[in-house]
Write an enzyme that holds these catalytic residues in place. Structure first.
Site, PDB file in Angstrom:
ATOM      1  NE  ARG A  49      -2.145   0.876   3.684  1.00  0.00           N
ATOM      2  CZ  ARG A  49      -3.351   1.203   4.691  1.00  0.00           C
ATOM      3  NH1 ARG A  49      -4.535   1.175   4.632  1.00  0.00           N
ATOM      4  NH2 ARG A  49      -2.638   1.753   5.843  1.00  0.00           N
TER       5      ARG A  49
ATOM      6  CG  ASP B 299       6.052  -3.019  10.236  1.00  0.00           C
ATOM      7  OD1 ASP B 299       6.493  -3.265   9.130  1.00  0.00           O
ATOM      8  OD2 ASP B 299       5.863  -1.518  10.207  1.00  0.00           O
TER       9      ASP B 299
ATOM     10  CB  THR C 295      -2.020   7.221  -3.153  1.00  0.00           C
ATOM     11  OG1 THR C 295      -1.223   5.785  -3.254  1.00  0.00           O
ATOM     12  CG2 THR C 295      -0.773   8.116  -3.810  1.00  0.00           C
TER      13      THR C 295
ATOM     14  CG  ASP D  20       2.651  -2.440   9.171  1.00  0.00           C
ATOM     15  OD1 ASP D  20       2.588  -1.498   8.298  1.00  0.00           O
ATOM     16  OD2 ASP D  20       2.834  -3.679   8.843  1.00  0.00           O
TER      17      ASP D  20
HETATM   18  C1  PRP Z   1      -1.252  -4.320   4.837  1.00  0.00           C
HETATM   19  C2  PRP Z   1      -2.337  -5.251   4.940  1.00  0.00           C
HETATM   20  C3  PRP Z   1      -2.997  -5.515   3.667  1.00  0.00           C
HETATM   21  C4  PRP Z   1      -3.028  -4.191   3.392  1.00  0.00           C
HETATM   22  C5  PRP Z   1      -4.407  -3.463   3.673  1.00  0.00           C
HETATM   23  O1  PRP Z   1      -0.060  -4.442   3.754  1.00  0.00           O
HETATM   24  O2  PRP Z   1      -1.425  -6.537   5.058  1.00  0.00           O
HETATM   25  O3  PRP Z   1      -2.355  -6.191   2.527  1.00  0.00           O
HETATM   26  O4  PRP Z   1      -2.016  -3.316   4.210  1.00  0.00           O
HETATM   27  O5  PRP Z   1      -4.957  -2.032   3.517  1.00  0.00           O
HETATM   28  P1  PRP Z   1      -5.699  -1.642   2.561  1.00  0.00           P
HETATM   29  O6  PRP Z   1      -6.937  -2.784   2.887  1.00  0.00           O
HETATM   30  O7  PRP Z   1      -5.859  -0.492   2.878  1.00  0.00           O
HETATM   31  O8  PRP Z   1      -5.343  -2.069   1.040  1.00  0.00           O
HETATM   32  P2  PRP Z   1       1.007  -3.511   3.594  1.00  0.00           P
HETATM   33  O9  PRP Z   1       0.755  -2.774   2.171  1.00  0.00           O
HETATM   34  O10 PRP Z   1       1.173  -2.643   4.569  1.00  0.00           O
HETATM   35  O11 PRP Z   1       2.142  -4.382   2.999  1.00  0.00           O
HETATM   36  P3  PRP Z   1       2.988  -5.645   3.686  1.00  0.00           P
HETATM   37  O12 PRP Z   1       2.072  -6.730   3.930  1.00  0.00           O
HETATM   38  O13 PRP Z   1       3.983  -5.927   2.759  1.00  0.00           O
HETATM   39  O14 PRP Z   1       3.355  -5.096   5.223  1.00  0.00           O
HETATM   40  N1  URA Z   2      -2.386  -2.250   7.191  1.00  0.00           N
HETATM   41  C1  URA Z   2      -2.094  -2.875   8.391  1.00  0.00           C
HETATM   42  O1  URA Z   2      -1.196  -3.797   8.564  1.00  0.00           O
HETATM   43  N2  URA Z   2      -2.809  -2.336   9.540  1.00  0.00           N
HETATM   44  C2  URA Z   2      -3.788  -1.632   9.127  1.00  0.00           C
HETATM   45  O2  URA Z   2      -4.343  -1.387  10.284  1.00  0.00           O
HETATM   46  C3  URA Z   2      -3.974  -1.335   8.019  1.00  0.00           C
HETATM   47  C4  URA Z   2      -3.528  -1.728   6.980  1.00  0.00           C
END
Ligand code: PRP
Ligand code: URA
Length: 205
Positions: free
Chosen positions: A101, A200, A105, A197
């Site tokens: 994400r 993380d 944006t 997160d």
């Molecule tokens: C997080 C989560 C989802 C997304 C959700 O991933 O694991 O994939 O955010 O958010 P959304 O519904 O607003 O799209 P992130 O983009 O942080 O990537 P990561 O899994 O690599 O940490």
């Molecule tokens: N992605 C995450 O990992 N946590 C949130 O709360 C939203 C998006």
């Protein structure tokens, strides 16, 4: 098409998972346990076929799963749920969709996609712990449908009302299974109260 899985074991483990004092190792373990419990719930309607076997005492006809299953974690946090599903359905094929994400944006950016050829005829379980704005899950479902996937279940842990609405408006035929519907998103697109997160907390980044 929204199913909130209220089983006491699921709810109890989710609370432990959300706790800020839960470190990476127990977080990973709880996430896998929770996912396995949720998969147990969402596979209730999967078809069975007969299989002739011999018990130590006599022949009998038992029943076994008659389903081709494809599991698709959204990278990276979705991979934290992989072990929990494979623990129960080790025969599943696994596809990967890489999305992150954009922090400004909040739109998903695709960086990887590899899906197994069984997709069109399979029961597909798309997994990601978080449904926030819905952008990532919508994109991943678009990709799966574009590659011929039809029978899709989306499994997450925590969903925001905004994400549920967005997802259901684009993919009304895909059921969402979650352990919780939280209050709202904050200004940075994080779910409140949420669990922070997910990536993380799984990987310690
Ligand atoms: C997080 C989560 C989802 C997304 C959700 O991933 O694991 O994939 O955010 O958010 P959304 O519904 O607003 O799209 P992130 O983009 O942080 O990537 P990561 O899994 O690599 O940490
Ligand atoms: N992605 C995450 O990992 N946590 C949130 O709360 C939203 C998006």
């Amino acid at each position: 098409m929204l199913h909130v899985l209220e089983h006491p074991l699921i709810q109890s483990k989710l609370t432990l998972l959300r706790d800020v004092n839960t470190k990476n190792e127990p977080f990973r373990r709880l996430l896998e346990e929770l996912t396995a419990l949720m998969v147990y719930e969402i596979t209730r309607q999967y078809p069975l076929r007969d299989r002739a076997i011999n018990t130590p005492l006599e022949p009998m006809t038992g029943r076994v799963l008659d389903a081709s299953i494809v599991l698709v974690p959204i990278l990276r946090a979705g991979t934290g749920m992989l072990g929990g599903v494979l623990h129960l359905v080790p025969m599943a094929k696994v596809g990967h969709i890489g999305l992150f994400r954009d922090p400004v944006t909040l739109k998903p950016v695709e960086y990887y996609c590899k899906l197994p050829p069984e997709l069109p005829d399979a029961h597909i379980i798309l997994v990601d712990p978080m449904l926030a704005t819905g952008g990532s899950a919508i994109s991943a479902t678009d990709i799966i449908k574009h590659e011929g996937g039809k029978d899709i279940q989306f499994l997450c842990l925590v969903a925001a009302p905004e994400g549920i609405e967005a997802y259901a408006s684009v993919h009304p035929n895909v059921p969402i299974y979650t352990a919780a519907v939280d209050r709202q998103l904050n200004e940075k697109g994080y779910i409140l109260p949420g669990l922070g997160d997910a990536g993380d907390r799984i990987f310690g980044t």
